[in-house]
Scaffold this active site. Structure first.
Site, PDB file in Angstrom:
ATOM      1  N   GLU A 109     -18.353 -24.276  40.554  1.00  0.00           N
ATOM      2  CA  GLU A 109     -17.828 -24.895  41.772  1.00  0.00           C
ATOM      3  C   GLU A 109     -18.745 -24.699  42.962  1.00  0.00           C
ATOM      4  O   GLU A 109     -19.439 -23.690  43.059  1.00  0.00           O
ATOM      5  CB  GLU A 109     -16.497 -24.227  42.136  1.00  0.00           C
ATOM      6  CG  GLU A 109     -15.416 -24.508  41.158  1.00  0.00           C
ATOM      7  CD  GLU A 109     -14.245 -23.554  41.335  1.00  0.00           C
ATOM      8  OE1 GLU A 109     -13.887 -23.255  42.490  1.00  0.00           O
ATOM      9  OE2 GLU A 109     -13.697 -23.123  40.317  1.00  0.00           O
ATOM     10  N   LEU A 155     -16.555  -5.440  50.976  1.00  0.00           N
ATOM     11  CA  LEU A 155     -16.137  -4.041  51.059  1.00  0.00           C
ATOM     12  C   LEU A 155     -14.675  -3.876  50.627  1.00  0.00           C
ATOM     13  O   LEU A 155     -14.377  -3.162  49.687  1.00  0.00           O
ATOM     14  CB  LEU A 155     -16.382  -3.540  52.489  1.00  0.00           C
ATOM     15  CG  LEU A 155     -16.293  -2.037  52.711  1.00  0.00           C
ATOM     16  CD1 LEU A 155     -17.233  -1.278  51.795  1.00  0.00           C
ATOM     17  CD2 LEU A 155     -16.617  -1.695  54.174  1.00  0.00           C
ATOM     18  N   CYS A 164     -21.394 -23.495  50.013  1.00  0.00           N
ATOM     19  CA  CYS A 164     -21.173 -22.261  49.269  1.00  0.00           C
ATOM     20  C   CYS A 164     -21.436 -22.543  47.792  1.00  0.00           C
ATOM     21  O   CYS A 164     -20.775 -23.392  47.202  1.00  0.00           O
ATOM     22  CB  CYS A 164     -19.726 -21.813  49.500  1.00  0.00           C
ATOM     23  SG  CYS A 164     -19.261 -20.393  48.512  1.00  0.00           S
ATOM     24  N   CYS A 202     -13.539 -19.980  45.571  1.00  0.00           N
ATOM     25  CA  CYS A 202     -14.198 -20.351  44.326  1.00  0.00           C
ATOM     26  C   CYS A 202     -13.606 -19.656  43.115  1.00  0.00           C
ATOM     27  O   CYS A 202     -13.135 -18.557  43.184  1.00  0.00           O
ATOM     28  CB  CYS A 202     -15.686 -20.066  44.430  1.00  0.00           C
ATOM     29  SG  CYS A 202     -16.523 -21.476  45.117  1.00  0.00           S
ATOM     30  N   CYS A 225     -13.422  -7.570  39.871  1.00  0.00           N
ATOM     31  CA  CYS A 225     -12.594  -7.317  41.071  1.00  0.00           C
ATOM     32  C   CYS A 225     -11.189  -7.880  40.807  1.00  0.00           C
ATOM     33  O   CYS A 225     -11.044  -9.025  40.369  1.00  0.00           O
ATOM     34  CB  CYS A 225     -13.200  -7.982  42.307  1.00  0.00           C
ATOM     35  SG  CYS A 225     -14.868  -7.417  42.671  1.00  0.00           S
ATOM     36  N   CYS A 238      -9.915 -11.388  42.332  1.00  0.00           N
ATOM     37  CA  CYS A 238     -10.824 -12.537  42.304  1.00  0.00           C
ATOM     38  C   CYS A 238     -10.636 -13.405  41.064  1.00  0.00           C
ATOM     39  O   CYS A 238     -10.672 -12.910  39.931  1.00  0.00           O
ATOM     40  CB  CYS A 238     -12.264 -12.008  42.375  1.00  0.00           C
ATOM     41  SG  CYS A 238     -13.470 -13.338  42.351  1.00  0.00           S
ATOM     42  N   CYS A 248     -17.959 -14.108  35.909  1.00  0.00           N
ATOM     43  CA  CYS A 248     -18.464 -12.907  36.572  1.00  0.00           C
ATOM     44  C   CYS A 248     -18.078 -11.680  35.754  1.00  0.00           C
ATOM     45  O   CYS A 248     -17.025 -11.666  35.119  1.00  0.00           O
ATOM     46  CB  CYS A 248     -17.854 -12.815  37.973  1.00  0.00           C
ATOM     47  SG  CYS A 248     -18.562 -11.496  38.972  1.00  0.00           S
ATOM     48  N   ASN A 291      -6.679 -14.819  49.426  1.00  0.00           N
ATOM     49  CA  ASN A 291      -6.172 -16.038  48.795  1.00  0.00           C
ATOM     50  C   ASN A 291      -5.339 -15.626  47.606  1.00  0.00           C
ATOM     51  O   ASN A 291      -5.840 -14.908  46.738  1.00  0.00           O
ATOM     52  CB  ASN A 291      -7.359 -16.836  48.236  1.00  0.00           C
ATOM     53  CG  ASN A 291      -7.820 -17.901  49.184  1.00  0.00           C
ATOM     54  OD1 ASN A 291      -7.073 -18.826  49.501  1.00  0.00           O
ATOM     55  ND2 ASN A 291      -9.051 -17.775  49.630  1.00  0.00           N
TER      56      ASN A 291
HETATM   57  N1  SAH Z   1     -19.788 -11.498  43.852  1.00  0.00           N
HETATM   58  C1  SAH Z   1     -20.087 -11.693  45.222  1.00  0.00           C
HETATM   59  C2  SAH Z   1     -19.927 -13.119  45.696  1.00  0.00           C
HETATM   60  C3  SAH Z   1     -18.787 -13.929  45.192  1.00  0.00           C
HETATM   61  S1  SAH Z   1     -17.171 -13.650  45.802  1.00  0.00           S
HETATM   62  C4  SAH Z   1     -19.290 -10.738  46.077  1.00  0.00           C
HETATM   63  O1  SAH Z   1     -18.493  -9.984  45.531  1.00  0.00           O
HETATM   64  O2  SAH Z   1     -19.506 -10.685  47.279  1.00  0.00           O
HETATM   65  C5  SAH Z   1     -17.212 -14.236  47.457  1.00  0.00           C
HETATM   66  C6  SAH Z   1     -16.284 -13.459  48.394  1.00  0.00           C
HETATM   67  O3  SAH Z   1     -14.928 -13.848  48.200  1.00  0.00           O
HETATM   68  C7  SAH Z   1     -16.346 -11.953  48.203  1.00  0.00           C
HETATM   69  O4  SAH Z   1     -16.299 -11.323  49.455  1.00  0.00           O
HETATM   70  C8  SAH Z   1     -15.086 -11.705  47.421  1.00  0.00           C
HETATM   71  O5  SAH Z   1     -14.700 -10.376  47.477  1.00  0.00           O
HETATM   72  C9  SAH Z   1     -14.127 -12.684  48.080  1.00  0.00           C
HETATM   73  N2  SAH Z   1     -12.922 -12.996  47.308  1.00  0.00           N
HETATM   74  C10 SAH Z   1     -12.776 -13.104  45.981  1.00  0.00           C
HETATM   75  N3  SAH Z   1     -11.500 -13.397  45.659  1.00  0.00           N
HETATM   76  C11 SAH Z   1     -10.838 -13.519  46.815  1.00  0.00           C
HETATM   77  C12 SAH Z   1      -9.486 -13.799  47.149  1.00  0.00           C
HETATM   78  N4  SAH Z   1      -8.545 -14.026  46.207  1.00  0.00           N
HETATM   79  N5  SAH Z   1      -9.163 -13.834  48.456  1.00  0.00           N
HETATM   80  C13 SAH Z   1     -10.084 -13.585  49.426  1.00  0.00           C
HETATM   81  N6  SAH Z   1     -11.356 -13.316  49.171  1.00  0.00           N
HETATM   82  C14 SAH Z   1     -11.743 -13.260  47.886  1.00  0.00           C
END
Ligand code: SAH
Length: 345
Positions: free
Chosen positions: A96, A219, A109, A336, A120, A123, A116, A294
């Site tokens: 995406e 973070l 973006c 994404c 996390c 995510c 991945c 989200n």
């Molecule tokens: N792997 C990288 C980049 C991809 S995620 C990273 O961890 O930074 C892009 C951003 O979206 C990151 O800050 C991630 O923590 C955040 N993110 C992922 N899922 C999310 C969600 N459900 N709500 C808000 N932010 C989210």
């Protein structure tokens, strides 16, 4: 990346292309012509390179290929000018890309991996697991195709889509080299942000390159035990080591770091979290970007406006530099990872 026996020409930085042409007996200035076709005019086949002889075009066709990304879905937000593209890659996988408009310019973006490995818990990109890294060409093409299709230019690029950019380090650096080449798209790397969950040795490696990209660090919690429970990467490189490296990064590059913090109700938004966060980042040249989490269907995480504002105020009171990210494209799940999952299930 190879396609059968063919080599991906779009992933080749200028010098590499120039050497490769020299090896097949072509004059080196041809590299300039081909590079322009690929990265400025963005043609998708060798037959479009009309200032090359037919013989050379055939030779290129035999040895190289130009990876193609096909747009399989395009979602346009009704609330704001955000567009989300779902691309099909040459091997049938999907990624995406989101195109956004801000007051200060357009931003795109892009994804760096299919899925991945980082795990996390909040995510969507990680839930279906990891398939493969994207090539430099596949990262670039997300931009070229979206710009072509929308007729708009992206002023800034964020590596914040699906995947962990520093877990695909070589291809991402190759992408940065290509996208900033003056003979091609000439993107200023000052307007490129790379977002990472905190792979410490790679942050150091990137720092040494002095490319000038903005580093965003996800973070999400200032507390070690808690961060480890939502971000497994923290078990390998903990908060203290990460922040120490961020201090080195800002001192070495002179660039401010941006910390991403997804505010999750009742999970990481207490006054104690705000105090700990302010203490952790004290004296560090940085900026905190709060994102209302989200919701994804697999998890019971939520954010509400009031708790985000309350958390922002608690940080401001402690003199931290804070912004709350505008939620663009909320009606098209612009975070994404969500569209790819729906499409592939
Ligand atoms: N792997 C990288 C980049 C991809 S995620 C990273 O961890 O930074 C892009 C951003 O979206 C990151 O800050 C991630 O923590 C955040 N993110 C992922 N899922 C999310 C969600 N459900 N709500 C808000 N932010 C989210």
């Amino acid at each position: 990346m190879q396609n059968g026996e063919k080599i991906d020409i779009l992933s080749m930085p200028f010098e590499e292309l120039s050497d490769a042409l020299g090896e097949i007996g072509e004059k080196k200035f041809r590299a300039g012509q081909i590079f322009t076709w690929l990265h400025e005019k963005k043609v998708r086949s060798f037959s479009d390179m009309t200032n090359l002889s037919l013989a050379l075009r055939e030779k290129l066709e035999e040895k190289y290929f130009i990876p193609q990304l096909r747009i399989v879905r395009k979602l346009e937000s009704k609330k704001d000018p955000t567009i989300k593209y779902l691309y099909e890659l040459p091997d049938g996988n999907h990624v995406e890309t989101v195109f956004m408009e801000y007051n200060h310019g357009n931003s795109i973006c892009v994804s760096t991996q299919v899925g991945c490995k980082m795990g996390c818990t909040f995510c969507a990109s990680t839930i279906a697991g990891f398939r493969r890294d994207l090539s430099a060409a596949e990262i670039l093409s997300q931009i070229y195709r979206a710009e072509d299709e929308s007729g708009r230019h992206a002023d800034s690029i964020v590596l914040m889509g699906i995947g962990e950019p520093l877990d695909n380090y070589d291809n991402v650096v190759r992408f940065l080299t290509l996208v900033s080449d003056q003979r091609g798209r000439a993107q200023s790397l000052r307007h490129v942000s790379l977002s990472t969950c905190g792979i410490v040795p790679r942050i150091k490696q990137l720092m040494e390159l002095k490319l000038g990209v903005t580093l965003s660090v996800s973070l999400h919690s200032p507390d070690n035990a808690h961060r480890s429970s939502i971000m497994p990467v923290n078990r390998r490189w903990d908060v203290n080591e990460l922040i120490e490296t961020c201090r080195e990064y800002t001192e070495f590059t002179g660039r401010r770091i941006s910390f991403e913090y997804a505010v999750i109700c009742g999970v990481n938004d207490s006054d104690e979290d705000a105090a700990k966060l302010a203490n952790l980042l004290k004296g560090l040249s940085c900026h905190i970007n709060l994102i209302p989490v989200n919701s994804i269907k697999e998890r019971d995480y939520r954010a509400d406006r009031r708790s985000v504002e309350h958390f922002a105020a608690a940080l401001e009171k402690r003199r931290m530099n804070v912004t709350v990210r505008r939620t663009l494209g909320a009606d098209i799940d612009a975070a994404c990872g969500q569209l790819r999952r729906e499409y592939e299930i």
